[in-house]
Write a protein that holds these residues in place. Structure first.
Motif, PDB file in Angstrom:
ATOM      1  N   THR A   1       0.881  -1.327   0.028  1.00 36.21           N
ATOM      2  CA  THR A   1       0.133  -0.050   0.111  1.00 36.21           C
ATOM      3  C   THR A   1       0.813   1.283   0.139  1.00 36.21           C
ATOM      4  OG1 THR A   1      -0.111  -0.071   2.352  1.00 36.21           O
ATOM      5  CG2 THR A   1      -1.807  -1.081   1.322  1.00 36.21           C
TER       6      THR A   1
ATOM      7  N   LEU B   1      -9.393  -6.015 -11.035  1.00 39.89           N
ATOM      8  CA  LEU B   1     -10.282  -5.442  -9.709  1.00 39.89           C
ATOM      9  C   LEU B   1     -11.552  -5.416 -10.096  1.00 39.89           C
ATOM     10  CD1 LEU B   1      -8.446  -1.796  -9.163  1.00 39.89           C
ATOM     11  CD2 LEU B   1      -8.599  -3.851  -7.488  1.00 39.89           C
TER      12      LEU B   1
ATOM     13  N   PHE C   1     -14.159 -13.667  -5.062  1.00 39.92           N
ATOM     14  CA  PHE C   1     -13.846 -14.129  -3.628  1.00 39.92           C
ATOM     15  C   PHE C   1     -14.567 -15.382  -2.941  1.00 39.92           C
ATOM     16  CE2 PHE C   1     -13.189  -9.284  -2.743  1.00 39.92           C
ATOM     17  CZ  PHE C   1     -11.930  -9.174  -3.497  1.00 39.92           C
TER      18      PHE C   1
ATOM     19  N   MET D   1     -14.785  -3.304  -8.207  1.00 41.68           N
ATOM     20  CA  MET D   1     -14.278  -2.187  -7.548  1.00 41.68           C
ATOM     21  C   MET D   1     -13.364  -1.422  -8.588  1.00 41.68           C
ATOM     22  SD  MET D   1     -11.948  -1.795  -4.043  1.00 41.68           S
ATOM     23  CE  MET D   1     -13.038  -1.889  -2.843  1.00 41.68           C
TER      24      MET D   1
ATOM     25  N   LYS E   1     -10.984   1.617  -9.826  1.00 45.83           N
ATOM     26  CA  LYS E   1      -9.250   2.041  -9.268  1.00 45.83           C
ATOM     27  C   LYS E   1      -9.354   2.951  -8.328  1.00 45.83           C
ATOM     28  CE  LYS E   1      -5.936   4.705 -11.679  1.00 45.83           C
ATOM     29  NZ  LYS E   1      -5.586   5.163 -12.991  1.00 45.83           N
ATOM     30  N   GLU E   2     -10.151   4.160  -8.447  1.00 50.83           N
ATOM     31  CA  GLU E   2      -9.996   5.157  -7.287  1.00 50.83           C
ATOM     32  C   GLU E   2     -10.512   4.617  -6.131  1.00 50.83           C
ATOM     33  OE1 GLU E   2      -8.563   8.049  -6.662  1.00 50.83           O
ATOM     34  OE2 GLU E   2      -7.606   7.589  -8.674  1.00 50.83           O
TER      35      GLU E   2
ATOM     36  N   PHE F   1     -10.256   1.395  -5.033  1.00 52.25           N
ATOM     37  CA  PHE F   1      -9.106   0.741  -4.658  1.00 52.25           C
ATOM     38  C   PHE F   1      -7.979   1.405  -4.001  1.00 52.25           C
ATOM     39  CE2 PHE F   1      -5.397  -2.088  -5.127  1.00 52.25           C
ATOM     40  CZ  PHE F   1      -5.959  -3.202  -4.468  1.00 52.25           C
ATOM     41  N   PHE F   2      -7.884   2.437  -4.624  1.00 53.68           N
ATOM     42  CA  PHE F   2      -6.742   3.311  -4.016  1.00 53.68           C
ATOM     43  C   PHE F   2      -7.183   3.998  -2.766  1.00 53.68           C
ATOM     44  CE2 PHE F   2      -4.396   4.422  -8.345  1.00 53.68           C
ATOM     45  CZ  PHE F   2      -3.655   3.096  -8.197  1.00 53.68           C
ATOM     46  N   GLN F   3      -8.345   4.417  -2.490  1.00 57.91           N
ATOM     47  CA  GLN F   3      -8.788   4.798  -1.199  1.00 57.91           C
ATOM     48  C   GLN F   3      -8.778   3.756  -0.250  1.00 57.91           C
ATOM     49  OE1 GLN F   3     -12.663   6.413  -1.940  1.00 57.91           O
ATOM     50  NE2 GLN F   3     -11.892   8.013  -3.163  1.00 57.91           N
TER      51      GLN F   3
ATOM     52  N   THR G   1      -6.406   1.168  -0.143  1.00 61.16           N
ATOM     53  CA  THR G   1      -5.153   0.963   0.325  1.00 61.16           C
ATOM     54  C   THR G   1      -4.425   2.199   0.999  1.00 61.16           C
ATOM     55  OG1 THR G   1      -4.412   1.935  -2.035  1.00 61.16           O
ATOM     56  CG2 THR G   1      -4.622  -0.675  -1.691  1.00 61.16           C
ATOM     57  N   ASP G   2      -4.922   3.293   0.596  1.00 56.76           N
ATOM     58  CA  ASP G   2      -4.612   4.476   1.416  1.00 56.76           C
ATOM     59  C   ASP G   2      -4.952   4.295   2.987  1.00 56.76           C
ATOM     60  OD1 ASP G   2      -3.558   5.860  -0.545  1.00 56.76           O
ATOM     61  OD2 ASP G   2      -5.062   7.379  -0.571  1.00 56.76           O
TER      62      ASP G   2
ATOM     63  N   TYR H   1      -9.523  -5.747   1.740  1.00 56.92           N
ATOM     64  CA  TYR H   1      -8.037  -5.691   1.066  1.00 56.92           C
ATOM     65  C   TYR H   1      -7.365  -6.992   0.959  1.00 56.92           C
ATOM     66  CZ  TYR H   1      -3.438  -4.497   0.486  1.00 56.92           C
ATOM     67  OH  TYR H   1      -1.868  -4.710   0.037  1.00 56.92           O
TER      68      TYR H   1
ATOM     69  N   TYR I   1      -8.804  -8.918  -2.105  1.00 54.13           N
ATOM     70  CA  TYR I   1      -8.365  -8.357  -3.098  1.00 54.13           C
ATOM     71  C   TYR I   1      -6.816  -8.767  -3.167  1.00 54.13           C
ATOM     72  CZ  TYR I   1     -12.019  -5.650  -4.938  1.00 54.13           C
ATOM     73  OH  TYR I   1     -13.104  -5.268  -5.374  1.00 54.13           O
TER      74      TYR I   1
END
Lengths: 193, 321
Positions: A89, A105, A112, B1, B3-4, B6-8, B10-11, B26, B29
């Protein structure tokens, strides 16, 4: 670097952690020899980027070494995998994600399995707390840009390629830690900037 | 999901604000991306080579706190400086300090360098390059004769600013080094503490007893176990490797950074603006960064710009209009 002895390769992971906690550099090398490849593969599966994978795996082993003496690890293998999960991350935004990644994604959720992974969640939580305790680089960077270079959250977000929301969160963490670490570590904290 | 989204996610994992459900999501994923459990040479290149590269990178980032390497002095560094001293001490921390340590005046707080060498500017104008993993503190002790005192654990270059009537003292274990306007090196590797002089004159004492007054190319070796010291001839003109590694600048002024770069790159640097020269900044230099890369970085940080004339080796830094 210390050479590996025959005995080290015979030791269990638990024994290696004990030795590492005693400051044995050879133990770190043996841990590396056993686990680096699986860790690297796990990170590469996700990132498909050698630079990013190098960074995070280097960080993890460096971290292991700096935390020697205070490592409490029950299963080294899953601990290291959790560390990879967390460190991914750090870099995921830096990596140019391709179509394969995006396709994955959007379709992943359907595939899952329903197996609950309480242990994994617990371990990841533990890892996060440990890494965060060291004030993560990005958090420090955000704090530095904000307080020492007087950039706005928006400017910081642009500069680091993260969202404004993330900047806010990082600042909150930095300030929280800052407040709780006033005292002896205060100077060290300041010294980082 | 998307991209954005997913990035949120991971953030949130990254900054520790994710809840249980988000952690679990997470992990799912992450696991779903684990399509291969073996090294795919076609996609990933040679495994052994990669493994060696990674190990070398890890070595580099943790090598410094290992047993202290023999320090060598690079005379290029010394060029225009009043005095430089180099101190390297094993991992003992002032077991034997004779003087009370004054911590309340003009102190430089305990400073620990972690993974990289760190350039530190002391209040008296002296500069220290603290090697990775080392710790130091600085105090200015007032009195009839003010004393500048550094306590050091680990390894450091000291670029000491000469101030009349103000001794500069470096304390390490039982051995104390007095700077008398000079360039020298101290190395305590294992059972021995070695002081080597490149230029000028250095007084070395152990528990107050003089071990030697050294002149250039002289070296005193103190054997801790035998409590004996001997003086030898030595060639002090050797190059330093560790201090050329990665380097963190912490609240260094532009002027000071310019002085430092002049020596490292053998150029002349002029800072056109006085306010700019006094401006402080913090950054990190990497081992193989070029002069122009570093100058660009410094200018970025300080809203300045530079010109570099390759033939005259002259760099000019001025504020950006």
């Amino acid at each position: 670097m210390l050479g590996l002895t025959n005995t080290l390769t015979d030791f269990s992971d638990d024994k290696l952690i004990d030795l590492l906690n005693d400051g044995d550099r050879g133990a770190l090398d043996e841990i590396y020899r056993r686990h680096w490849s699986a860790m690297y593969i796990a990170s590469f599966n996700m990132l498909k980027d050698h630079d990013a994978c190098m960074d995070i795996n280097q960080d993890i082993f460096t971290w292991l070494w700096t935390k020697r003496g205070e490592l409490k690890i029950t299963s080294l293998k899953s601990y290291l995998l959790s560390a990879v999960r967390y460190k991914v991350t750090d870099v995921i935004r830096r990596v140019k994600v391709g179509k394969v990644f995006l396709d994955h994604l959007s379709q992943a959720e359907a595939s899952f399995d329903n197996v609950t992974s309480d242990l994994e969640v617990k371990e990841l939580r533990k890892i996060i707390l440990q890494f965060i305790a060291d004030l993560p680089d990005r958090c420090r960077e955000v704090f530095d840009l904000s307080r020492n270079h007087h950039l706005s959250n928006k400017e910081i977000a642009l500069r680091l390629g993260i969202t404004e929301k993330a900047v806010e969160r990082q600042m909150t963490i930095a300030l929280k830690r800052f407040k709780s670490s006033i005292g002896s570590s205060y100077h060290i904290f300041i010294g980082l900037f | 999901m998307q991209k954005e989204e997913f990035f949120q996610l991971t953030d949130k994992i990254n900054d520790g604000s994710a809840n249980e459900a988000e952690l679990e999501l997470y992990i799912k994923y992450f696991n779903s991306f684990q399509t291969s459990s073996v090294w795919d040479e076609k996609e990933m290149g040679d495994e052994q080579t990669r493994g060696q590269m990674l190990l070398a990178a890890i070595d580099r980032s943790i090598a410094a706190p290992l047993p202290v390497k023999r320090l060598k002095l690079n005379l290029k560094w010394v060029a225009s400086i009043a005095a430089i001293l180099v101190v390297a001490v094993a991992a003992f921390w002032f077991i034997n300090v004779n003087h009370p340590v004054v911590d309340n005046v003009a102190n430089y707080a305990n400073q620990t360098s972690t993974n990289t060498n760190e350039l530190i500017q002391l209040p008296d104008g002296s500069t220290v390059i603290l090697s990775a993993g080392s710790t130091m503190s600085y105090s200015s002790i007032p009195g009839k004769i003010p004393v500048r005192e550094v306590k050091l654990k680990g390894q450091a270059f000291f670029d000491v600013k000469h101030i009349d009537q103000q001794p500069f003292i470096v304390r390490t274990e039982s051995v104390t080094t007095h700077v008398l306007g000079t360039a020298f090196e101290v190395n305590a590797n294992g059972g021995k503490i070695i002081v080597t002089v490149a230029r000028g004159k250095v007084g070395v004492t152990k528990d107050g007893k003089q071990l030697g007054m050294l002149t250039p190319n002289k070296q005193v070796i103190y054997d801790k176990a035998r409590d004996k010291s001997t003086i030898h001839d030595i060639n002090a003109k050797k190059t330093s490797s560790w201090s050329n590694g990665d380097l963190v600048f912490t609240n260094i002024t532009v002027g000071h950074a310019a002085n430092f770069l002049q020596q490292r790159f053998n150029v002349n640097i002029i800072v056109k603006d006085e306010a700019l020269a006094k401006q402080q900044f913090t950054t990190k230099l990497f081992e193989n960064q070029s002069l122009t890369e570093i100058l660009t970085l410094i200018c970025d940080f300080n809203n300045a710009e530079y010109t570099f004339n390759e033939s005259t080796k002259l760099v000019t830094i001025k504020p950006k209009n």
